[in-house]
Design an enzyme around this catalytic site. Structure first.
Site, PDB file in Angstrom:
ATOM      1  CD  GLN A 572      -2.687  -1.135   2.567  1.00 36.44           C
ATOM      2  OE1 GLN A 572      -2.963  -0.089   3.161  1.00 36.44           O
ATOM      3  NE2 GLN A 572      -3.025  -2.330   3.047  1.00 36.44           N
ATOM      4  CB  CYS A 573       3.651   2.386   2.071  1.00 32.80           C
ATOM      5  SG  CYS A 573       2.592   2.461   3.532  1.00 32.80           S
ATOM      6  CB  THR A 574       5.350   4.913  -2.532  1.00 30.82           C
ATOM      7  OG1 THR A 574       4.028   5.173  -3.005  1.00 30.82           O
ATOM      8  CG2 THR A 574       6.320   4.948  -3.694  1.00 30.82           C
ATOM      9  CB  VAL A 575       8.231   0.227   0.110  1.00 31.30           C
ATOM     10  CG1 VAL A 575       9.536  -0.168   0.790  1.00 31.30           C
ATOM     11  CG2 VAL A 575       7.079   0.203   1.104  1.00 31.30           C
TER      12      VAL A 575
END
Length: 711
Positions: A572-575
């Site tokens: 979900q996060c922009t890692v």
């Protein structure tokens, strides 16, 4: 020009002053934040250089660094680097008053005598031998009206008066005084002196020429070692004056020093001047002066009279400058921001088009990690009109990676990124014309209910209007499907479109090719406030008939679908690795600048590194690639080319034609029906054919296996 034996009084060209606006701006800051009502004298430094033009004299200049540091350190001496050949430093003193009445009431002659006394003491103490710049001490009195941004000031360049005045016996161009061999040697020696960081800013020195015509440049303290029979000895100095018949003002105190120190009656002097950074003996002067002084003049306690107040248009009155406009912080910010770009045009990039950079309107879709960096890079290149679109809020995890946000933006649920980013941009550069738009981008694969249709269609129309009113669109969102609608709208209007996308340790930066319909006659009418006049210089038709470059979706064989559902937290996060976004963002902006400066603009042919295409070598900004793909694990970067696809779900003629025919209903159908775009473009049939081919190929392989012979 004085001839030999003429016996005229030696006359000097007065020093001229120049004060940079940055000096007054910094002085205002010191006055407000440090000095207050303290009117104690302030040690400052001025700068000058030898004359470098046959028709223009150099001035003694005050810069921002002429003033002391604004820290609370005990030292009040200005800090600056030494050894700059173009900035010979001279010590000075500033007397600033708190009222206009105090300014006019200053004992000007008393102040002048006090500075002249310092010079006289430096002459007798031997300080001149260690630091000859003290011979050119100067004085500045001022009154700063910070309410009106008005500055009244008056310079004095104290000069010890020889009594009687020195007599000029001979004055001629140095090239006529030296022999050809001597002139070459003197020029070489002076150039070496000027090019050394140790001596470049030493304004007074000795030039000796031996009987073998070899010249040497020495410090004043080496005078005794230069006393040889048959040797020519000249007292040289950096002469800021350009006049052919008069030496510059620094010679006055130089002669007084020579007389007082060594009791010489006849002095040969060299007024050293330059041309393009090298000694110019045709511009430099060599003179001979006779000095006869009255009894007691050389005594330490007997300070000679002094002159030196600068004239203002021939009158003994102070100068006044009003900087109300230029001292405005916003105006100063603009001036400072533009400085680097304008200096580029001096030598490195003369063809840099600042007008197009200052006027172009950029739309940034996404105000996250990429959007923040791209916005700052655009401002660094001079872009002033930026719009950011995002519907997210600033989270606690954002400020470390998204450079426009701080902790305050995260409080109370977080501010909208679009509005917080605009506030930050305006704090960084008040002259930026920034707008934040809070809206979501409709996406295929994310169906909407009938109750939401009107709201989604309104977002589509708003996005279409935003794209139509801007010149460049950056696709910086963090999902694939959110780039589809902007890509379609940009292809429909032939907008310059730049995509930047991040993986964990890799990135893609690319420019989209033009749309399938190159001619958009109503385009400029739809955006009257854009760059229509400047964009005329960019090609509007693909004259060579070559296949156009692809967009972000041209290499895909499936339509964009929902990529946000059923994802774990790390999905979900922009890692990404932290260094990735600044690299990709910088390349995206550099790619835009390359497009704007290419003669074919959006229609420019793609080039790759080490390409044999001869056109790129002549472009000042280098090649103009289509795609840039980078990998941090290998610290590698590749430039690739991908042509447009006839089955692209975003930019092919079938999709754009259908959008032009059906408008928002087409978009709504693409959003609600996942396979619609694939069916429309033929991707469904293509995938079916591919599967059939795969099955047939497998059958052939089985038959081939039966015919194998075991060895």
């Amino acid at each position: 020009m004085a001839k030999e034996g003429s016996g005229s009084i030696l006359q000097f060209a007065p020093f001229q002053s120049s004060v940079d606006e940055g000096f007054w701006h910094r002085f205002s800051s010191l006055k407000l934040n440090k000095f207050g009502i303290d009117d104690s004298p302030i040690a400052i430094s001025g700068f000058f250089a030898p004359c470098s033009h046959p028709q223009v004299s150099n001035h003694l200049t005050l810069l921002a660094e002429s003033l002391p540091s604004d820290s609370n350190e005990e030292s009040s001496i200005p800090a600056f680097s030494r050894g700059n050949r173009n900035r010979c430093s001279v010590p000075g003193i500033l007397y600033n008053t708190n009222t206009m009445e105090s300014f006019h009431g200053l004992d000007k002659q008393g102040l002048l005598r006090a500075e002249a006394k310092k010079i006289w003491e430096d002459v007798h103490s031997g300080k001149v031998l260690e630091d000859s710049s003290v011979l050119s001490r100067f004085l500045l009195i001022s009154f700063a009206d910070l309410k009106k941004w008005s500055f009244h000031y008056w310079f004095a360049f104290p000069a010890l008066v020889l009594d009687p005045p020195a007599t000029l016996v001979d004055l001629r161009p140095a090239s006529q005084w030296f022999t050809l061999e001597e002139a070459e040697s003197v020029s070489a020696a002076c150039n070496e002196w000027r090019n050394s960081s140790v001596t470049a800013d030493v304004p007074f020195f000795l030039v000796s020429v031996g009987s073998d015509s070899r010249a040497a440049v020495r410090h004043l303290k080496d005078w005794e070692t230069c006393q040889y029979d048959g040797q020519k000895l000249l007292f040289a100095f950096y002469d800021p004056c350009h006049l052919p018949n008069n030496p510059g003002w620094p010679l006055r105190n130089y002669l007084a020093f020579i007389c007082a120190r060594w009791n010489l009656k006849t002095v040969h002097f060299l007024c050293y001047r330059e041309n393009r950074g090298f000694a110019d003996l045709s511009l430099s002067l060599v003179g001979e002066a006779l000095i006869t002084i009255s009894q007691g003049w050389r005594e330490h306690q007997c300070v000679p009279n002094a002159v030196g107040w600068e004239l203002n248009k021939g009158r003994k009155v102070p100068r006044c400058i009003n900087l109300a406009k230029s001292m405005d912080p916003t105006r100063l910010a603009i001036s400072a921001a533009d400085l680097n770009l304008k200096l580029m045009r001096w030598r490195a990039l003369p063809s840099l088009n600042l007008d197009i950079l200052f006027s172009i309107k950029c739309l940034l879709l996404g105000a996250g990690t990429l959007g923040c960096q791209v916005a700052r890079m655009l401002m660094a290149w001079g872009v002033r009109r930026i719009t950011l679109v995002d519907n997210g809020r600033v989270a606690m995890s954002n400020p470390l990676r998204q450079s426009l946000y701080t902790l305050d933006d995260c409080l109370n649920g977080g501010d909208f990124k679009a509005t917080a980013a605009v506030r930050s941009l305006q704090r960084i550069f008040p002259a930026v014309v920034a707008e934040g738009v809070v809206m979501a981008i409709p996406m295929p694969g994310h169906p909407v209910s009938s109750q939401e249709e009107n709201s989604v269609l309104e977002d589509c129309r708003r996005l279409n209007d935003l794209i139509g009113s801007h010149d460049v669109i950056f696709l910086l969102t963090d999902t694939r499907e959110s780039r589809w609608l902007p890509t379609l709208l940009c292809a429909n209007t032939n907008k310059i479109t730049i995509t930047a996308a991040l993986g964990f340790d890799s990135f893609l930066v690319m420019r989209h090719g033009p749309g399938p319909f190159n001619s958009t006659p109503d385009l400029k009418a739809e955006m009257p406030n854009s760059l229509s006049a400047v964009m005329d210089n960019l090609a509007l038709t693909n004259t060579d008939g070559k296949q156009r470059l692809g967009c972000y979706f041209c290499n895909d064989v499936v339509a964009p679908t929902d990529s946000t559902s059923n994802r774990t937290l790390d999905q979900q996060c922009t890692v990404t690795r932290p260094g990735l976004a600044p690299i990709a963002s910088a390349l995206a902006v550099e790619l835009l600048v390359g497009i704007l400066h290419h003669p074919h603009g959006i229609f420019a042919e793609a080039e790759i590194a080490k390409s044999n295409n001869g056109g790129s070598s002549e472009l000042p900004l280098g090649i103009l690639p289509h795609q840039i793909r980078g990998s941090l694990p290998h610290f590698q970067q590749m430039t690739l080319v991908g042509n447009s696809s006839n089955s692209c779900t975003a930019c092919c003629s079938t999709v754009v034609s259908e959008y032009r025919k059906r408008g928002m209903q087409f978009i709504l159908q693409a959003i609600n029906h996942p396979t619609y775009l694939e069916d429309l473009t033929g991707l469904t049939e293509l995938m079916r054919s591919a599967n059939t081919f795969q099955l047939d190929w497998d059958d052939e392989m089985e038959d081939a296996d039966d015919e194998c012979i075991e060895l």
